[in-house]
Write an enzyme that holds these catalytic residues in place. Structure first.
Site, short mmCIF file in Angstrom:
data_model
loop_
_atom_site.label_atom_id
_atom_site.label_comp_id
_atom_site.label_asym_id
_atom_site.label_seq_id
_atom_site.Cartn_x
_atom_site.Cartn_y
_atom_site.Cartn_z
N GLU A 36 25.49 71.76 46.52
CA GLU A 36 26.64 70.85 46.67
C GLU A 36 26.95 70.65 48.15
OE1 GLU A 36 28.76 68.85 44.59
OE2 GLU A 36 29.31 68.30 46.64
N GLY A 186 39.95 47.39 35.53
CA GLY A 186 39.22 48.37 34.72
C GLY A 186 40.07 49.62 34.57
N HIS A 459 50.58 65.10 7.09
CA HIS A 459 51.70 64.16 7.12
C HIS A 459 52.93 64.86 7.69
CE1 HIS A 459 54.28 60.86 6.05
NE2 HIS A 459 55.12 61.72 5.50
#
Ligand SMILES: Cc1cc2nc3c(=O)[nH]c(=O)nc-3n(C[C@H](O)[C@H](O)[C@H](O)COP(=O)(O)OP(=O)(O)OC[C@H]3O[C@@H](n4cnc5c(N)ncnc54)[C@H](O)[C@@H]3O)c2cc1C
Ligand SMILES: NC(=O)c1ccc[n+]([C@@H]2O[C@H](COP(=O)([O-])OP(=O)(O)OC[C@H]3O[C@@H](n4cnc5c(N)ncnc54)[C@H](O)[C@@H]3O)[C@@H](O)[C@H]2O)c1
Length: 477
Positions: A36, A186, A459
């Site tokens: 990285e 977007g 529910h």
């Protein structure tokens, strides 16, 4: 572990894609290193999903508590809601720091070696890393390229990081302009317009195509415009491009006709966020050392097993995942690709199926989808000779949404009329980003609306919005 190489697997890029691949590689018993050059965690952790969701969470609360009418409907009065911009920014920053540390530690704990520096291919099964201590050359049986993406700034737009900026800077919420132009409708444009309007900034949204949110299903985009744009302090300019943007005070934006490029208007605003898509970070990766060429836009060519392709054929031991492949620029897609690449490396042959990977915009309310839009489904139906069925169900008929006094929204289900198989689901409404998962799983398992209509939903929950859609589809089927 193989003896001939320094590592079984080296991954270039420690974003969500690279990280997901590394964790899976350890499970598979591979000696793994990850390279990285920038911040551990890449875009999602540092400049993307995570800080933007923190800003959306805080600004969403401000919006809710300032919505006197909504609160009054539930018998609540809140007076004088205030916020500290820098504290909201700190909420995002603290979250980034925590997740970055968690990600870094998880790699260490699992024995993945992290090498800091710029990684480049140096031929087959070989790479170099420019570290602070000098260049290292490594060999690996397999290499995964996961370099991610960077913001795309169209030509003519000049950024200074202060008055004209991309999401990389917007995420820091350094200041709140009175009036901001957002170029692009977007994901980034939508999410930031949600943050800014909640915190009192006026927005002008500029979209080059002839409708807002062009990638969403047309019905959902229409509803999103009704709920997320029209009632808010947002002016929209559709079918125009930002031909030039000059930073300063004011920021000057020249709007032009996309076809003729003739200037049609000039705006003067306090700030401008450029949210016009992202470019793959595939330059200077040493691709030429293995004769691989990125496509015209810079994306790495891959197959569904995530092997890098050279003239249509897989390059042995070279894989690519994440935003740099341009398949679906989403964090969970990147890590899913990473897991599939590693499975293939470990001889568990698998492919990525994009049709069941969901996506969401974390606006208030959220917008989510999985699978095909209705126009895309109709196109497929015409080529394969089946009929498309569509049904809608509404949050205003859902008890939980009514109890929350947040009953705006709908779910749209798209399915094959002959087999009942679900082809796409699109939701706008409260918690749409969580609700979409059920439909994503249904598509992954190729379930039919008949099967889905038999599952019992709790529910009262918002999940009954999809339950209702399945049941309506069965009636219409
Ligand atoms: C504002 C914003 C919000 C977003 N929100 C969401 C969301 O809510 N949900 C979602 O799913 N997605 C979201 N995304 C998209 C998501 O961030 C990306 O899809 C994801 O980060 C891609 O992961 P990646 O691993 O492919 O690349 P990245 O995260 O970009 O990581 C790539 C890494 O590779 C490193 N690198 C590149 N080249 C080299 C090299 N040669 N050597 C060494 N290191 C190198 C880079 O420094 C970087 O750290 C968002 C993006 C933005 C910008
Ligand atoms: N919630 C999420 O999952 C999330 C959030 C943010 C970003 N992302 C990812 O990051 C990527 C980048 O996001 P984005 O919003 O920048 O890109 P996007 O591709 O979603 O949208 C860019 C928009 O800008 C428009 N546009 C392009 N050039 C223009 C111009 N010159 N003038 C006016 N309009 C123009 C396009 O037509 C398009 O509608 C996305 O692909 C997305 O996958 C995801």
């Amino acid at each position: 572990m193989s003896q001939a190489f320094d590592y079984d697997l080296v991954i270039i890029g420690a974003g969500v894609g690279g990280h997901g691949a590394a964790l899976h590689a350890v499970k598979c018993g591979l000696k793994t290193a990850i390279v990285e050059a920038g911040d551990m965690g890449g875009t999602c952790v540092n400049r993307g999903c995570i800080p933007s969701k923190a800003l959306l969470a805080a600004s969403g609360r401000v919006r809710e508590m300032r919505d006197a009418q909504h609160l009054r409907a539930m018998g609540i009065q809140v007076a004088g809601v205030t916020f500290e911009r820098n504290e909201i920014a700190n909420h995002a920053k603290n979250l980034v720091d925590k997740l970055q540390a968690d990600l870094t530690n998880s790699l260490k704990r699992l024995g993945v070696e992290t090498i800091r520096g710029w990684g480049k291919l140096a031929g087959s099964q070989k790479l170099t890393v420019a570290t602070a201590e000098g260049e290292r050359t490594l060999t690996a049986r397999d290499i995964i390229l996961a370099p991610g993406s960077i913001p795309f700034v169209p030509p003519g737009i000049e950024t200074d990081g202060k008055t004209v900026f991309t999401s990389d800077e917007a995420i820091r919420l350094d200041w709140l302009p009175d009036w901001i132009a957002i170029i692009g409708s977007g994901y980034i444009g939508l999410e930031f317009s949600d943050v800014y309007t909640a915190l009192g900034t006026e927005v002008t949204m500029i979209e080059a195509l002839d409708r807002l949110m062009p990638t969403f299903d047309p019905d959902i985009a229409k509803q999103a415009e009704r709920v997320l744009i029209q009632p808010r302090d947002i002016e929209t300019r559709v079918g125009v491009i930002a031909k030039s943007v000059t930073p300063g005070s004011p920021v000057v934006i020249e709007l032009a006709d996309p076809k003729t490029k003739e200037t049609v208007d000039v705006l003067e605003v306090d700030a401008c966020l450029v949210a016009t898509g992202r470019l793959p970070a595939t330059r200077n990766l040493g691709l030429e050392t293995v004769a691989v060429e990125a496509d015209r836009r810079g994306f790495l060519p891959v197959n569904d097993q995530m092997a890098v392709l050279l003239e249509g054929e897989p390059v042995p031991h070279l894989w690519a995942i994440g935003d740099a492949t341009g398949k679906m620029m989403l964090a969970h897609a990147a890590s899913a690709q990473g897991v599939v690449a590693v499975d293939n490396i470990c001889q568990h042959h698998r492919s990525v199926s994009y049709s069941s990977i969901p996506a969401a915009a974390f606006t208030h309310p959220e917008v989510s989808f999985v699978g095909l839009t209705e126009p895309a489904a109709q196109e497929l139906a015409a080529s394969q000779g089946f009929k498309v069925g569509t049904v809608r169900s509404y949050f205003k008929a859902n008890s939980k949404a009514l109890a929350e006094a947040e009953s705006e929204g709908l779910a749209k289900l798209i399915y094959r009329e002959d087999t009942g198989e679900v082809l796409g689901a699109h939701i706008i409404g409260l918690h749409a980003a969580d609700l979409i998962q059920e439909a994503a799983n249904a598509i992954a398992q190729k379930q039919s609306v008949e099967q889905l209509a038999q599952f019992v939903h709790t529910h009262p929950t918002l999940s009954e919005v999809l339950d209702e859609a399945y049941k309506r589809a069965v009636v219409h089927h």
